[in-house]
Write a protein that holds these residues in place. Structure first.
Motif, PDB file in Angstrom:
ATOM      1  N   GLY A  36      14.869  14.747  -0.523  1.00 48.65           N
ATOM      2  CA  GLY A  36      15.615  14.325  -1.700  1.00 48.65           C
ATOM      3  C   GLY A  36      16.064  12.888  -1.721  1.00 48.65           C
ATOM      4  O   GLY A  36      16.715  12.472  -2.681  1.00 48.65           O
ATOM      5  N   VAL A  37      15.747  12.096  -0.686  1.00 48.30           N
ATOM      6  CA  VAL A  37      16.119  10.682  -0.691  1.00 48.30           C
ATOM      7  C   VAL A  37      15.034   9.899  -1.417  1.00 48.30           C
ATOM      8  O   VAL A  37      13.846  10.119  -1.211  1.00 48.30           O
ATOM      9  N   ARG A  38      15.431   8.987  -2.271  1.00 45.90           N
ATOM     10  CA  ARG A  38      14.464   8.148  -3.005  1.00 45.90           C
ATOM     11  C   ARG A  38      14.038   7.006  -2.092  1.00 45.90           C
ATOM     12  O   ARG A  38      14.557   5.918  -2.142  1.00 45.90           O
ATOM     13  N   MET A  39      13.044   7.303  -1.263  1.00 46.70           N
ATOM     14  CA  MET A  39      12.563   6.344  -0.270  1.00 46.70           C
ATOM     15  C   MET A  39      11.443   5.487  -0.840  1.00 46.70           C
ATOM     16  O   MET A  39      10.536   5.997  -1.506  1.00 46.70           O
ATOM     17  N   VAL A  40      11.493   4.199  -0.534  1.00 46.76           N
ATOM     18  CA  VAL A  40      10.412   3.272  -0.841  1.00 46.76           C
ATOM     19  C   VAL A  40       9.935   2.682   0.477  1.00 46.76           C
ATOM     20  O   VAL A  40      10.740   2.150   1.256  1.00 46.76           O
ATOM     21  N   GLY A  41       8.643   2.784   0.759  1.00 47.44           N
ATOM     22  CA  GLY A  41       8.081   2.211   1.970  1.00 47.44           C
ATOM     23  C   GLY A  41       7.289   0.959   1.656  1.00 47.44           C
ATOM     24  O   GLY A  41       6.408   0.976   0.787  1.00 47.44           O
ATOM     25  N   LEU A  42       7.602  -0.130   2.344  1.00 48.99           N
ATOM     26  CA  LEU A  42       6.890  -1.395   2.152  1.00 48.99           C
ATOM     27  C   LEU A  42       6.241  -1.810   3.463  1.00 48.99           C
ATOM     28  O   LEU A  42       6.845  -1.700   4.534  1.00 48.99           O
ATOM     29  N   ASP A  43       4.998  -2.304   3.374  1.00 49.90           N
ATOM     30  CA  ASP A  43       4.311  -2.791   4.560  1.00 49.90           C
ATOM     31  C   ASP A  43       3.217  -3.755   4.118  1.00 49.90           C
ATOM     32  O   ASP A  43       2.698  -3.651   2.995  1.00 49.90           O
ATOM     33  N   PHE A  44       2.864  -4.698   5.014  1.00 49.12           N
ATOM     34  CA  PHE A  44       1.773  -5.630   4.700  1.00 49.12           C
ATOM     35  C   PHE A  44       0.409  -4.993   4.934  1.00 49.12           C
ATOM     36  O   PHE A  44      -0.598  -5.501   4.467  1.00 49.12           O
ATOM     37  N   ALA A  45       0.357  -3.863   5.667  1.00 43.99           N
ATOM     38  CA  ALA A  45      -0.918  -3.210   5.989  1.00 43.99           C
ATOM     39  C   ALA A  45      -1.313  -2.305   4.821  1.00 43.99           C
ATOM     40  O   ALA A  45      -1.090  -1.093   4.828  1.00 43.99           O
ATOM     41  N   THR A  46      -1.923  -2.896   3.822  1.00 43.65           N
ATOM     42  CA  THR A  46      -2.202  -2.156   2.592  1.00 43.65           C
ATOM     43  C   THR A  46      -3.262  -1.071   2.794  1.00 43.65           C
ATOM     44  O   THR A  46      -3.268  -0.079   2.065  1.00 43.65           O
ATOM     45  N   ALA A  47      -4.165  -1.235   3.753  1.00 47.11           N
ATOM     46  CA  ALA A  47      -5.156  -0.184   4.003  1.00 47.11           C
ATOM     47  C   ALA A  47      -4.459   1.091   4.493  1.00 47.11           C
ATOM     48  O   ALA A  47      -4.816   2.200   4.088  1.00 47.11           O
ATOM     49  N   THR A  48      -3.450   0.926   5.349  1.00 51.24           N
ATOM     50  CA  THR A  48      -2.687   2.091   5.807  1.00 51.24           C
ATOM     51  C   THR A  48      -1.937   2.722   4.650  1.00 51.24           C
ATOM     52  O   THR A  48      -1.887   3.955   4.525  1.00 51.24           O
ATOM     53  N   LEU A  49      -1.342   1.909   3.785  1.00 54.15           N
ATOM     54  CA  LEU A  49      -0.634   2.450   2.621  1.00 54.15           C
ATOM     55  C   LEU A  49      -1.590   3.223   1.716  1.00 54.15           C
ATOM     56  O   LEU A  49      -1.209   4.257   1.143  1.00 54.15           O
ATOM     57  N   SER A  50      -2.810   2.752   1.578  1.00 51.31           N
ATOM     58  CA  SER A  50      -3.788   3.474   0.751  1.00 51.31           C
ATOM     59  C   SER A  50      -4.092   4.849   1.328  1.00 51.31           C
ATOM     60  O   SER A  50      -4.204   5.839   0.588  1.00 51.31           O
ATOM     61  N   ARG A  51      -4.217   4.935   2.654  1.00 48.01           N
ATOM     62  CA  ARG A  51      -4.444   6.241   3.278  1.00 48.01           C
ATOM     63  C   ARG A  51      -3.245   7.160   3.067  1.00 48.01           C
ATOM     64  O   ARG A  51      -3.403   8.357   2.808  1.00 48.01           O
ATOM     65  N   LEU A  52      -2.049   6.611   3.175  1.00 49.44           N
ATOM     66  CA  LEU A  52      -0.853   7.417   2.943  1.00 49.44           C
ATOM     67  C   LEU A  52      -0.804   7.925   1.515  1.00 49.44           C
ATOM     68  O   LEU A  52      -0.446   9.081   1.265  1.00 49.44           O
ATOM     69  N   ARG A  53      -1.146   7.063   0.577  1.00 50.62           N
ATOM     70  CA  ARG A  53      -1.100   7.470  -0.830  1.00 50.62           C
ATOM     71  C   ARG A  53      -2.112   8.584  -1.110  1.00 50.62           C
ATOM     72  O   ARG A  53      -1.836   9.505  -1.876  1.00 50.62           O
ATOM     73  N   ARG A  54      -3.285   8.506  -0.470  1.00 48.89           N
ATOM     74  CA  ARG A  54      -4.261   9.589  -0.652  1.00 48.89           C
ATOM     75  C   ARG A  54      -3.742  10.891  -0.038  1.00 48.89           C
ATOM     76  O   ARG A  54      -3.970  11.971  -0.574  1.00 48.89           O
ATOM     77  N   ALA A  55      -3.052  10.775   1.094  1.00 43.47           N
ATOM     78  CA  ALA A  55      -2.516  11.983   1.739  1.00 43.47           C
ATOM     79  C   ALA A  55      -1.384  12.583   0.940  1.00 43.47           C
ATOM     80  O   ALA A  55      -1.237  13.815   0.880  1.00 43.47           O
ATOM     81  N   ASP A  56      -0.565  11.747   0.306  1.00 42.86           N
ATOM     82  CA  ASP A  56       0.576  12.251  -0.460  1.00 42.86           C
ATOM     83  C   ASP A  56       0.839  11.293  -1.616  1.00 42.86           C
ATOM     84  O   ASP A  56       1.559  10.308  -1.465  1.00 42.86           O
ATOM     85  N   PRO A  57       0.262  11.563  -2.795  1.00 45.61           N
ATOM     86  CA  PRO A  57       0.409  10.660  -3.934  1.00 45.61           C
ATOM     87  C   PRO A  57       1.851  10.510  -4.414  1.00 45.61           C
ATOM     88  O   PRO A  57       2.160   9.569  -5.156  1.00 45.61           O
ATOM     89  N   ALA A  58       2.748  11.411  -4.017  1.00 40.62           N
ATOM     90  CA  ALA A  58       4.129  11.340  -4.485  1.00 40.62           C
ATOM     91  C   ALA A  58       4.950  10.278  -3.760  1.00 40.62           C
ATOM     92  O   ALA A  58       6.041   9.920  -4.222  1.00 40.62           O
ATOM     93  N   LEU A  59       4.465   9.770  -2.646  1.00 40.94           N
ATOM     94  CA  LEU A  59       5.246   8.794  -1.889  1.00 40.94           C
ATOM     95  C   LEU A  59       5.325   7.468  -2.645  1.00 40.94           C
ATOM     96  O   LEU A  59       4.354   7.021  -3.251  1.00 40.94           O
ATOM     97  N   ARG A  60       6.494   6.833  -2.599  1.00 39.58           N
ATOM     98  CA  ARG A  60       6.683   5.516  -3.198  1.00 39.58           C
ATOM     99  C   ARG A  60       6.332   4.463  -2.147  1.00 39.58           C
ATOM    100  O   ARG A  60       7.053   4.288  -1.172  1.00 39.58           O
ATOM    101  N   LEU A  61       5.233   3.741  -2.356  1.00 44.16           N
ATOM    102  CA  LEU A  61       4.728   2.787  -1.370  1.00 44.16           C
ATOM    103  C   LEU A  61       4.430   1.459  -2.043  1.00 44.16           C
ATOM    104  O   LEU A  61       4.017   1.429  -3.209  1.00 44.16           O
ATOM    105  N   CYS A  62       4.627   0.374  -1.296  1.00 44.37           N
ATOM    106  CA  CYS A  62       4.447  -0.951  -1.862  1.00 44.37           C
ATOM    107  C   CYS A  62       3.940  -1.900  -0.798  1.00 44.37           C
ATOM    108  O   CYS A  62       4.496  -1.959   0.302  1.00 44.37           O
ATOM    109  N   GLY A  63       2.874  -2.640  -1.099  1.00 40.57           N
ATOM    110  CA  GLY A  63       2.428  -3.689  -0.202  1.00 40.57           C
ATOM    111  C   GLY A  63       3.321  -4.906  -0.356  1.00 40.57           C
ATOM    112  O   GLY A  63       3.736  -5.245  -1.476  1.00 40.57           O
ATOM    113  N   GLY A  64       3.632  -5.557   0.748  1.00 37.69           N
ATOM    114  CA  GLY A  64       4.486  -6.732   0.642  1.00 37.69           C
ATOM    115  C   GLY A  64       4.928  -7.259   1.985  1.00 37.69           C
ATOM    116  O   GLY A  64       4.569  -6.734   3.044  1.00 37.69           O
TER     117      GLY A  64
END
Length: 264
Positions: A36-64
């Protein structure tokens, strides 16, 4: 079993907006978003973020970049960054100042960096790949070694946090076993035990996609050994005093819990 869980449980409750700067594989983002926490994850490793988004599209992720955050000022009630800001050769101040900018005035920063513990300071282990520097900064031209990270005493990093506009409310050392691995005999014994577990075919941890997003059941009671060695639980009667001593003397990492300091 995370030794930082008691600190994380003090985050603002469901509905609060929380940023993890340098989220890596996203385990904290997935865990707390499921609760229930509105978590935003930011990382410069955008390829890893893409894999995370495919695994769970509901996650809030941002490259930066944690030194140049793409968020408005005061946007977050809490900001966690674990083992990230020490990797900038010019020092952690830009990232810390950005953390101050995006944090609400009643927010909290939890930031951890490698700890220059008494064990390390006493030179129990002499290593050719480390040296003491007076302050963060790029090496001189022609330096043969490549920079990896800084480790700080509690006083050193607290001073940097104050420069960035924070007041340090408390600290907690953690990752004691990793710190103890700097002792040659202990480190070799622990590495041998780890190789034995891998060789025995122990299953790897589940990927983020396998995490249960439903309301979790109460966790099973932990054994005394797990409470001491994994959770680093200082509340264990009698033995908890040893955990507190080792947090100070030998922890690999130090967590700083900070609040925005009032303007001077």
């Amino acid at each position: 079993m995370d030794p930082l869980r008691p600190l994380f449980e003090e985050f603002p409750g469901p509905g609060a907006l929380v940023l993890e700067g340098g989220c890596g594989r996203g385990q904290y983002v997935a865990y707390y978003a499921a609760r229930g926490v509105r978590m935003v994850g930011l990382d410069f490793a955008t390829a890893t973020l893409s894999r995370l988004r495919r695994a769970d599209p509901a996650l809030r992720l941002c490259g930066g970049d944690v030194g140049w955050l793409p968020f408005r000022s005061g946007a977050f009630r809490a900001y966690y960054s674990g083992g990230v800001v020490e990797h900038f050769e010019t020092g952690p101040l830009p990232a810390l100042r950005e953390a101050r900018r995006v944090l609400a005035e009643d927010g909290v920063l939890l930031v951890s960096v490698p700890y220059l513990s008494p064990l390390r300071r006493l030179g129990v282990v002499t290593r050719s790949d480390r040296r003491r520097v007076a302050a963060p900064g790029p090496d001189a031209a022609g330096e043969a070694r490549r920079f990896f990270q800084y480790a700080f005493t509690r006083a050193e990093f607290s001073a940097l946090l104050r420069q960035a506009g924070f007041a340090v409310e408390r600290t907690q050392g953690y990752a004691i076993l990793f710190g103890l691995m700097e002792l040659p005999l202990f480190g070799r014994a622990l590495e041998a035990a780890q190789r034995g577990r891998v060789g025995a075919g122990s299953p790897p941890p589940p990927p983020p996609a396998a995490q249960d997003r439903a309301s979790p059941a109460a966790p099973p009671p932990a054994s005394l050994l797990k409470r001491l060695l994994v959770s680093e639980d200082a509340s264990v009667p009698v033995l908890g005093a040893s955990v507190r001593l080792l947090r100070w003397a030998a922890a690999n990492m130090m967590m700083y819990v900070c609040t925005p300091a009032p303007p001077a």
